[in-house]
Design an enzyme around this catalytic site. Structure first.
Site, PDB file in Angstrom:
ATOM      1  N   GLY A 252      19.922 -51.766   6.717  1.00  0.00           N
ATOM      2  CA  GLY A 252      18.938 -52.821   6.543  1.00  0.00           C
ATOM      3  C   GLY A 252      18.523 -52.903   5.080  1.00  0.00           C
ATOM      4  O   GLY A 252      18.708 -53.910   4.422  1.00  0.00           O
ATOM      5  N   ILE A 478      17.912 -47.893  11.697  1.00  0.00           N
ATOM      6  CA  ILE A 478      18.754 -48.704  10.804  1.00  0.00           C
ATOM      7  C   ILE A 478      19.762 -47.821  10.074  1.00  0.00           C
ATOM      8  O   ILE A 478      20.181 -48.105   8.969  1.00  0.00           O
ATOM      9  CB  ILE A 478      17.891 -49.530   9.828  1.00  0.00           C
ATOM     10  CG1 ILE A 478      17.017 -48.634   8.947  1.00  0.00           C
ATOM     11  CG2 ILE A 478      17.011 -50.494  10.608  1.00  0.00           C
ATOM     12  CD1 ILE A 478      16.311 -49.416   7.816  1.00  0.00           C
ATOM     13  N   GLY A 479      20.139 -46.753  10.757  1.00  0.00           N
ATOM     14  CA  GLY A 479      21.066 -45.793  10.155  1.00  0.00           C
ATOM     15  C   GLY A 479      20.347 -44.565   9.656  1.00  0.00           C
ATOM     16  O   GLY A 479      20.950 -43.621   9.137  1.00  0.00           O
ATOM     17  N   LYS A 629      19.128 -32.638   8.401  1.00  0.00           N
ATOM     18  CA  LYS A 629      20.358 -33.370   8.093  1.00  0.00           C
ATOM     19  C   LYS A 629      20.077 -34.835   7.766  1.00  0.00           C
ATOM     20  O   LYS A 629      20.534 -35.356   6.747  1.00  0.00           O
ATOM     21  CB  LYS A 629      21.327 -33.281   9.275  1.00  0.00           C
ATOM     22  CG  LYS A 629      22.662 -33.946   9.009  1.00  0.00           C
ATOM     23  CD  LYS A 629      23.544 -33.971  10.250  1.00  0.00           C
ATOM     24  CE  LYS A 629      24.064 -32.574  10.586  1.00  0.00           C
ATOM     25  NZ  LYS A 629      24.966 -32.598  11.758  1.00  0.00           N
ATOM     26  N   THR A 630      19.294 -35.500   8.636  1.00  0.00           N
ATOM     27  CA  THR A 630      19.064 -36.928   8.372  1.00  0.00           C
ATOM     28  C   THR A 630      18.170 -37.120   7.148  1.00  0.00           C
ATOM     29  O   THR A 630      18.332 -38.092   6.414  1.00  0.00           O
ATOM     30  CB  THR A 630      18.462 -37.644   9.603  1.00  0.00           C
ATOM     31  OG1 THR A 630      17.235 -37.002   9.971  1.00  0.00           O
ATOM     32  CG2 THR A 630      19.425 -37.603  10.770  1.00  0.00           C
ATOM     33  N   LYS A 698       6.130 -37.135   5.318  1.00  0.00           N
ATOM     34  CA  LYS A 698       6.058 -38.328   4.471  1.00  0.00           C
ATOM     35  C   LYS A 698       7.399 -39.049   4.455  1.00  0.00           C
ATOM     36  O   LYS A 698       8.418 -38.509   4.871  1.00  0.00           O
ATOM     37  CB  LYS A 698       5.634 -37.948   3.047  1.00  0.00           C
ATOM     38  CG  LYS A 698       4.161 -37.568   2.976  1.00  0.00           C
ATOM     39  CD  LYS A 698       3.653 -37.401   1.557  1.00  0.00           C
ATOM     40  CE  LYS A 698       4.105 -36.122   0.926  1.00  0.00           C
ATOM     41  NZ  LYS A 698       3.263 -35.733  -0.237  1.00  0.00           N
ATOM     42  N   GLY A 699       7.368 -40.280   3.954  1.00  0.00           N
ATOM     43  CA  GLY A 699       8.572 -41.110   3.942  1.00  0.00           C
ATOM     44  C   GLY A 699       9.630 -40.568   3.003  1.00  0.00           C
ATOM     45  O   GLY A 699       9.321 -40.012   1.947  1.00  0.00           O
ATOM     46  N   GLY A 701      12.905 -42.448   3.076  1.00  0.00           N
ATOM     47  CA  GLY A 701      13.959 -43.465   3.036  1.00  0.00           C
ATOM     48  C   GLY A 701      14.165 -44.094   1.673  1.00  0.00           C
ATOM     49  O   GLY A 701      15.217 -44.674   1.414  1.00  0.00           O
ATOM     50  N   GLU A 702      13.183 -44.004   0.817  1.00  0.00           N
ATOM     51  CA  GLU A 702      13.279 -44.706  -0.464  1.00  0.00           C
ATOM     52  C   GLU A 702      13.107 -43.786  -1.671  1.00  0.00           C
ATOM     53  O   GLU A 702      13.467 -44.149  -2.791  1.00  0.00           O
ATOM     54  CB  GLU A 702      12.243 -45.827  -0.521  1.00  0.00           C
ATOM     55  CG  GLU A 702      12.453 -46.843   0.585  1.00  0.00           C
ATOM     56  CD  GLU A 702      11.311 -47.839   0.717  1.00  0.00           C
ATOM     57  OE1 GLU A 702      11.587 -49.039   0.746  1.00  0.00           O
ATOM     58  OE2 GLU A 702      10.151 -47.417   0.802  1.00  0.00           O
TER      59      GLU A 702
END
Lengths: 742, 326
Positions: A252, A478-479, A629-630, A698-699, A701-702
């Site tokens: 995404g 979204i992966g 892992k993720t 905490k996040g 992804g970015e």
């Protein structure tokens, strides 16, 4: 089992007003945080996880959007007759609810519907529906559209006549001009970054059908509760009449935050024709009709005293978007709280241009703002003669330099120090002094920071007497690994093996979650699942007449005191709880962010200036790790994005009409395997953030992209002495400035 | 994609006969199919030659090599004789595209692939090559990857092949078959410059099919292929150099140099090579050769950098070709 309804509702509604006990640390299952495989991983790699375009319905027909070939003007005619008679063609739809561009993330309302007005090359102007995809594509190509062209539309942000510098966004603290004049060392520098595309592997695709006045749409979307509202608004129907399925999303990165033209087109056509309709964007259409990240121009002003302590910090930026779009790349977002300096100045100018819509692309703000900030910090390090890591450590403020808020957990110093040791930073040489064969070699560092946001989120967890559990929410994967981490939270809280847990996602009829975006999905939706599971624990405790804290749930058993029970001993029907999380006072009382440090070693060819990243290390402080892992994969992905934005990625707009010229994956250069060396990721332990949310995560992804390109830019400078200020650092930006070596 | 008639050729003469009637030849399809989907090319008939027996790599009587038109890029790059006798060709092939594409792409198709000029691929943009007389949007547009040599006011498209650049340095010849018979031409003569007819890219006549490429015996000297591009793989050349250079007593005795990314065809300039012969190997010789190569080079803004980059790439290639190895 008599299947009687529950007598009492143990659902939990919680607002994050203050730090919470670390409940998860007291659980016994040992599942959370492990590098558990994704439950759906095998389906994905064997091609059996269905993605949106793969849904087939009886009588399905195919729509192809038609693009504008002009920049600005008005559609005056569409020759539908010729196309109507072509093989397989069913209908040509013009105007109507077709949208100009996607909805911005969390917009919750329809995006602009401007037809017959045209605002950029590539805007959808019609939809052709045919029996097959190929027939629709051919007919779309054959459709003749006539326009009344408006001349002189601005396509270049640098010369655009319509610009805005919102006063509300200007921050002026102290007197930066004087501070810069009086500074012992001062850097006043400009950087530019090009537009980027999310370029998700799965193109935008929607398959729509209507049954008894209700729309069912299989799409590829990130935030279903908003997408339902956006789609309903675009179609003029009630939200209750829209259901979106999005169980698997092939990437995404922001491009699927808001409803996009293909969804509205498919839903509209399906309603008009009374048949299911599929609309899949071609790769060029993904570039043109969805979101791009705005280009940026950034001015950084850094002034310091003789010891390198910042006295002045200015970050101004210039970005662009289509007329009427509210989104402006929040370029300087991370700069506000990363480093100190009493005299500060921030301002943003937004130019209105006729290029495809600008919106969120992974880490809006920090992804590009941190390139300029971290390279400018490197320039200051060079000017002061202070080691770049030391310079950063000297400038970590005690409290937020603008509003005085305390920081919650902030692991930046540890990331920089630990990373330096692991990377061998002490072997770094002065700029332009390490020539190995034909390659200049150098190292660079950059801080990573990404604002942390918590969002309203609800989830439902059901525990069955047989020791299985079901977790339901409209959250998307979204992966990123949502299926995995939610499985782990349920398993940890209820003492279940992962194999006993089913996680159902991506259906807008399920409890409404934060959705995926802004790095808030795991923590927001994860907290809701945690709260629901807490409700179940409480219900079980009440059955036993003990406090929930006195229960040990492990491997399908419930232990209280010295007595062990099976679930079937305690419940005779499914036990269901909802958990609802709301952000609260901690978000206003603390500066909460994810932190990290990037280290890069590059080679620069001494003749031709190609850059090759030799190795990279990212050290991150992200609170509780939900899945090792993720989480690491998110960091790897972010660092690869960093390589792309440092070296290869750039949307090219034609200078005369603004069209995207390189709208395919051969010419829009994502990094390929050979561009990506071994990447090392370290997730710091013991960084639980109590102010962030009840699961202390905490996040992530970015965060991995934020700063990564800065480290590479700084490594290029350290290698060959060439300071690239116009990204990406393609060979032409470097070779003219290389030192002579013959 | 426009509906089209598909037929499978039962031999090269059949393919040539169908091509003479207007059919477009399909081999690996790595470029043609994309162009048909975009309707940049919209043939009414396609003749598929991919099953013909043109996949051999065989020695010629004079010690050279005959390469069947349908030998895939992968097979050619990995062929033992190519790797040992013509390493520049193997290197060039392996620097192009991706493994997946090379597994499909053929020798003949590679020579005839179309330009990657982005405006050629956008049917909504002006392009004299795709739509003669419509203009050239690239001239003042995004022309980063386009030509600085051999272009015209009508077109500055570059030929994207790496393989063909190496083959030009190797003095390859191309065997053709048509209903009128067979002929052989120099690869140098296959492609034509755009002039005022950029839609004409080769000297092939209607009905002419490439059946093989012939390499003369490998020339003496060291071989190298240097390709500069915007990412490490799967990118077209900004500049590439295929070089074969022989040295005696520190002086260059033989030189063959061909260039990619600079021109509408694989570029070779005998005067560049003449400037090197007899010179001591070193940066001065490279500079002199670059002066000759780039004397008439013309940038169009976005591709101006190619001119100095070509000079540097040539220098780098000559260093690789002439420096003593330990």
């Amino acid at each position: 089992m008599d299947g009687q309804p529950q007598s009492k509702d143990f659902s939990v509604k919680f607002t994050m007003d203050e730090a919470q006990p670390r409940v998860l640390d007291r659980m016994a299952q040992g599942l959370l945080g492990t590098a558990m495989d994704r439950p759906e991983g095998r389906m994905k790699v064997t091609g059996t996880a269905p993605y949106a375009a793969e849904y087939r319905r009886e009588g399905l027909v195919h729509g192809m959007l038609v693009r504008s070939t002009i920049t600005r003007g008005r559609v005056t005619g569409i020759d539908t007759e010729k196309v109507q008679s072509m093989d397989g063609v069913i209908a040509v739809m013009t105007g109507g609810p077709l949208v100009r561009n996607p909805a911005q993330g969390t917009a919750h309302e329809a995006p602009a519907q401007s037809l017959p007005e045209v605002f950029y090359v590539g805007q959808p102007v019609a939809l052709v529906v045919a029996e097959s995809f190929e027939q629709a594509r051919h007919a779309a190509q054959a459709l003749t559209v006539t326009y009344d062209r408006a001349d002189g539309a601005d396509v270049d942000p640098a010369t655009a006549s319509d610009t805005e510098t919102p006063e509300d966004d200007v921050l002026s603290q102290g007197d930066i001009d004087t501070a810069m004049k009086e500074a012992a060392f001062a850097v006043d520098t400009r950087y530019t970054t090009p537009p980027h595309s999310s370029a998700a592997m799965e193109p935008h695709a929607s398959v729509a059908s209507w049954t008894d006045g209700r729309l069912e749409l299989h799409g590829s979307y990130q935030m279903l509760r908003h997408n339902v509202a956006e789609l309903a608004d675009a179609l003029g129907v009630d939200e209750a009449d829209v259901r979106i399925h999005s169980p698997y999303v092939g990437g995404g990165f922001g491009a699927k935050l808001g409803i996009a033209p293909e969804a509205v087109a498919a839903a509209h056509a399906a309603r008009e024709l009374g048949r299911p309709v599929s609309v899949v964007l071609t790769r060029p259409q993904v570039f043109e009709m969805t979101m791009r990240r705005s280009e940026t121009t950034q001015r950084l002003r850094l002034g310091s005293d003789a010891e390198g302590r910042l006295t002045a910090l200015g970050h101004e930026d210039w970005v662009s978007n289509l007329p009427g779009e509210a989104f402006a790349e929040p370029t300087a977002q991370g700069t506000h709280f990363l480093y100190g300096g009493d005299n500060r100045y921030f301002a943003q100018t937004l130019a209105r241009v006729h290029r495809p819509c600008a919106g969120s692309v992974r880490a809006p703000g920090e992804a590009v703002g941190m390139i300029a900030l971290e390279c400018a910090m490197d320039e200051l390090a060079e000017a002061t003669g202070i080691d770049p890591i030391d310079l950063r450590l000297r400038n970590l403020p005690e409290t937020h330099p603008e509003n005085g808020l305390p920081y919650s957990e902030r692991g930046l110093g540890d990331c920089l120090r630990d990373g330096a040791a692991k990377f061998g930073w002490d072997t770094r040489k002065p700029a332009g002094t390490r020539l190995e064969g034909d390659w200049w070699v150098g190292m660079g560092v950059a801080s990573a920071v990404r604002v942390n946001a918590l969002m309203n989120s609800t989830a439902r967890v059901t525990l069955n007497p047989d020791g299985t559990a079901l977790c339901e929410t409209d959250m998307t994967d979204i992966g990123t690994g949502s299926y995995a981490i939610l499985t782990q939270i349920v398993g940890e809280m209820l003492g279940l093996d992962a194999s006993q847990i089913e996680v159902r996602l991506g259906d807008s009829d399920l409890p409404k979650s934060s959705g995926s975006g802004g790095s808030w999905g795991a923590q927001s939706c994860g907290s809701a699942v945690f709260l629901a599971a807490q409700g179940i624990r409480k219900a079980l405790a009440e059955k036993l007449g003990v406090a929930a804290d006195d229960l040990t749930l492990k491997d399908g058993t419930v232990t209280s005191g010295n007595v062990q029970h099976g679930f079937a001993d305690l419940i005779d029907s499914p036990l269901t709880c909802e958990g609802t999380l709301n952000p609260g006072d901690t978000a206003d009382a603390f500066s909460i962010a994810g932190y990290g440090a990037h280290f890069a070693e590059v080679g620069v060819h001494r003749d031709t200036g190609e850059v090759r990243v030799r190795r990279m290390l990212g050290v991150f402080s992200i609170g509780r790790v939900l899945n090792e892992k993720t989480a690491s994969s998110q960091c790897h992905g972010g660092m690869i994005w960093g390589i792309g934005s440092a070296l290869t990625e750039e949307i090219m707009h034609d200078p005369s009409d603004g069209r995207i010229v390189n709208h395919n994956l051969a010419e829009y250069h994502l990094p390929v395997s050979l561009d990506v060396p071994d990447l090392d990721v370290v997730l710091l332990e013991d960084t639980r953030d109590d102010e962030a949310n009840p699961i202390q995560a905490k996040g992530i992804g970015e965060l991995g992209i934020a700063g990564a390109a800065g480290a590479i830019g700084n490594a290029i400078y350290n290698a060959c002495g060439v300071r690239v200020r116009d990204f990406p650092a393609t060979p032409d930006k470097i070779f003219p400035h290389l030192p002579e070596t013959d | 994609m426009r509906p089209f008639d598909y037929s499978r050729a039962d031999g090269a003469p059949d393919a040539a006969a169908k091509a003479a009637q207007g059919a477009t030849i399909l081999a690996g399809g790595t470029n043609l199919l994309d162009l048909m989907k975009l309707e940049v090319m919209a043939p009414e008939a396609v003749v598929d030659i991919s099953r013909l027996d043109l996949t051999g790599i065989t020695p010629t009587e004079d010690g050279g090599l005959r390469i069947g038109a349908l030998v895939t890029n992968t097979d050619l790059a990995n062929d033992r004789t190519v790797r040992t006798q013509y390493p520049v060709l193997s290197r060039a092939l392996l620097s192009g595209a991706t493994v997946q594409l090379r597994n499909k792409a053929t020798t003949g198709g590679n020579l005839l692939q179309r330009t990657r000029c982005p405006y050629f691929y956008d049917t909504g943009a002006a392009c004299n090559k795709r739509d003669p007389g419509s203009g050239c949007a690239a001239m003042t547009g995004c022309n980063r990857i386009l030509a600085v040599l051999g272009g015209s006011d009508h077109c500055i498209a570059t030929h994207p092949s790496d393989m063909a650049v190496a083959m030009r340095a190797l003095r390859a010849r191309v065997a053709l078959e048509s209903p009128e018979g067979t002929r052989e031409i120099a690869l140098a003569d296959l492609h034509v410059l755009p002039g005022d007819t950029p839609e004409v890219e080769t000297v092939l006549q209607p009905g002419e099919v490439i059946t093989s490429v012939i390499l003369p015996p490998a020339p003496p000297g060291r071989q190298a292929y240097v390709k500069i591009r915007d990412r490490a793989s799967y990118a077209f050349a900004l500049v590439s150099v295929a070089g074969i250079v022989a040295i005696e007593d520190g002086r260059i005795t033989e030189a063959a140099l061909a260039f990619g990314g600079l021109a509408p065809k694989p570029w070779r300039d005998p005067e560049v090579e003449a400037a090197l012969i007899g010179q001591p190997a070193g940066p001065a010789a490279a500079e002199a050769a670059a002066d000759v190569l780039l004397a008439d080079a013309k940038g169009h803004g976005g591709n101006d950098f190619k001119i100095p980059l070509a000079r540097r790439t040539l220098k780098r290639a000559l260093r690789e070709l002439t420096e003593a190895t330990s």
